[in-house]
Each structure stands twice: as C-alpha cells, then as structure tokens.
Design an enzyme around this catalytic site. Sequence first.
Site, PDB file in Angstrom:
ATOM      1  N   TYR A   1      -2.523   4.917   6.942  1.00  0.00           N
ATOM      2  CA  TYR A   1      -2.822   4.101   8.121  1.00  0.00           C
ATOM      3  C   TYR A   1      -3.942   4.736   8.945  1.00  0.00           C
ATOM      4  O   TYR A   1      -4.843   4.042   9.431  1.00  0.00           O
ATOM      5  CB  TYR A   1      -1.580   3.947   8.999  1.00  0.00           C
TER       6      TYR A   1
ATOM      7  N   LYS B   1       0.847  -1.187   0.000  1.00  0.00           N
ATOM      8  CA  LYS B   1       0.000   0.000   0.000  1.00  0.00           C
ATOM      9  C   LYS B   1       0.884   1.239   0.000  1.00  0.00           C
ATOM     10  O   LYS B   1       2.040   1.150   0.442  1.00  0.00           O
ATOM     11  CB  LYS B   1      -0.925  -0.009   1.216  1.00  0.00           C
TER      12      LYS B   1
END
Length: 381
Positions: free
Chosen positions: A196, A113
């Site tokens: 995140y 990611k």
Amino acid sequence: MAVTSHTSRIPAQGTLKVRYAVVGLGYIAQSAVLPGFAHAENADLVALVSDDPVKLKKLGKQYGVAQVFSYDEYDDLLNSGLIDAVYIALPNNLHRSYTVRAARAGVHVLCEKPMAITEQDCTAMMQAAQKHNVKLMIAYRLHFEKANLLAIEIARSGKLGDLRIFNSVFTMQVKEGDIRLQKELGGGTLYDIGIYCINAARYLFADEPIEVSAFCANSGDRRFKEVDEMSSVLMRFPHERLASFTCSFGAADVSSYRIVGTKGELRVAPAYEYAEQLKHYLTVKGTTRERTFPQADQFGAELYYFSECIQKNQQPEPSGAEGLADVRIIRALYRSAQTGGKPAKLSSFMHKKRPTLKQAINLPAVRKPQLVNASPPSAGD
C-alpha cells in the site's frame, strides 16, 4: 453451454450482469468482497469456491448462491459456462495458478494484491490473459476511493509546490497463525501492507523508483519465525525525490501517509483502511484544513468497474502492469534487506497510467457480516 478455452466471455452491453465466482472464502472475501456484490449492480455472484464445506453451505445460503465448488472442482467450474469472471481471494502463492487456469478457460480475472510473489509469476499471468483475450485486473481498491484520488489531484495541482518527500506508516498486530505470517504462502510485511505504501508513493509522485533500500527487524516473537516483523524502506525517485515508510505486523494499528512539497503538505490519516472513514489534513502557508471522507464500499466499487470493463470490452486499470510494478519493487527491497540495507537499483520500467479522480466510485458502506470459520488478521479489527 461451455465456452471454448480461447474465447473470452463478454455479456451483451447493457443487458446482462457479469457472473462471478469468488475463489477463496477467507477474511477479506467474507468481510468485504461478498457484501460488495450488493452494490455492484452490474455484477452477479453465482458461485463460491472453497475446500471448507461449512463455509460453502452457510455462505451459499446467506448470499443465495446455489453453485458451490471445491478447489479440486475449480477447472470444472471454469469450463461449465456458469461464470464470466472470478475474484481470486486466495493466498499470494496461488494467484498465478488460479489466474492462468481461468484465462485458459476464457474467464476474466480480478485478482487480489499482491499480484503474485515473483516478477515471473506476474508476467505469466499477463501473458495468459493476453493470449486468451481475457481481462486481468489487480484489486487496488484505493484506485477508486475518493480520499486517495483527491490526494493525487492535490499532489498534481501545484498547491504543495514541488513534491519532495513521501512518508508513511502502516502497522497492525497480526494474530499468530495468520496466513500473512507464513512464508510459503507469500507472507511478509512488504507483500501484505508495505505494498500500500509503495503504491501510494508511486501514484502520488506519478513515477517509478530508480533505487531502493530496506531493513527488516524481528523482535524474536514466535509469530515472526518465518517472516519479518517489521520493515523500513527508502526509495529514490527521479528528480531527487525520496519516499520512506515503515510497516509492521507487531505494532499498534496505524495507517497514514504524508506528502510534502516546497509550499505545503498533505497528511492522510487513516489512509489505507476500508472499514472506517478517511481524513485529509492539508497545510498550506501555515493554515491547516481538515476534510473527512465517509466510509464507503471500496470492494463493490472495483467489482462495478471491472464488470463495466468486461461489458464494454475495455482494458481495466489497475492492470497486470500495475501489479508487476509493485512486485518488482518488493523483490528488490527484500534483496536489499538480505544484504543489510545495501541499495538495490531498479531497471527502467514504463508504466505511465496513473489513477485519477475520474475513477472515483462512491458506494454506501456495507454492514459487517457474520464470519464463518474466518477471523480478522488483527486483534484490533
């Protein structure tokens, strides 16, 4: 024997390990991905891809991998029949190309990611995987980590009452020259660490934001001549819930979030790390309980899970849709920042699959290996 470009590779259930190539041998690959294969008993590391011959030679010897390839030889590897899957640990701007090429060759993809830089890139990756019948998973390691999954369970249990507030801080000092500081490679705080916080807010609220705003700041430090030093974000969720966070490449190491409801709060600190233990501080009716979660091998866990999906022919989650959900928010946040924080509305986005405690995979922590021509992004690592 090489496999045709339209046939995905599915090892016989319960008989063969899934054969992987790790593509890109930077810090995250060396510090966590390569060691993770020791605990993923259904996965086999059989090939390495890099343009650094020293890395290929030393890491090949260290991990017993004889098959090594340059980036120019990537397509040869994909069509060789040597591998079933790739773990893509390349700079963000390369994720689309290397994923689509793997999919065309019938090779499954576990991609770091953020999924890509733009929504269009994410969509192209998903379409390629679907067209060529391969599995595509985005490496959200915390979707298999117990402290974060238990936080989701607590948030949904009603112990905190009606959820109202999410707040997070994720900061570090990033060294000059790191790829996170290079705009062309997809650098920037929101892509690298802000993701995140975005993902945590989404899985704790079990919803998608409908409006976002952001401010970016820059101290003038020469490290940040191409990307933002710091970003502060506000996200409005349905049912009038608010999520906020600040992420920075120029501050001391902090990794925490807090979810607050009408009856209590849960603070997780550290929250996002993979190389240390995580902690809960749960406060209800004035009483605070602490719980410590030992350091675990988060990368081995996602390798094990993805390999199981391939072996059992199941669709993995976190999927490409999960990756797209975050990238579309990041893009909206940067648009807002460019207008001085003017709110950016988000169109409706249907993605009802959320991580649950059932996904927890607890594997022993790995030893920190010796790095080859790679260094940690933060001086504190």
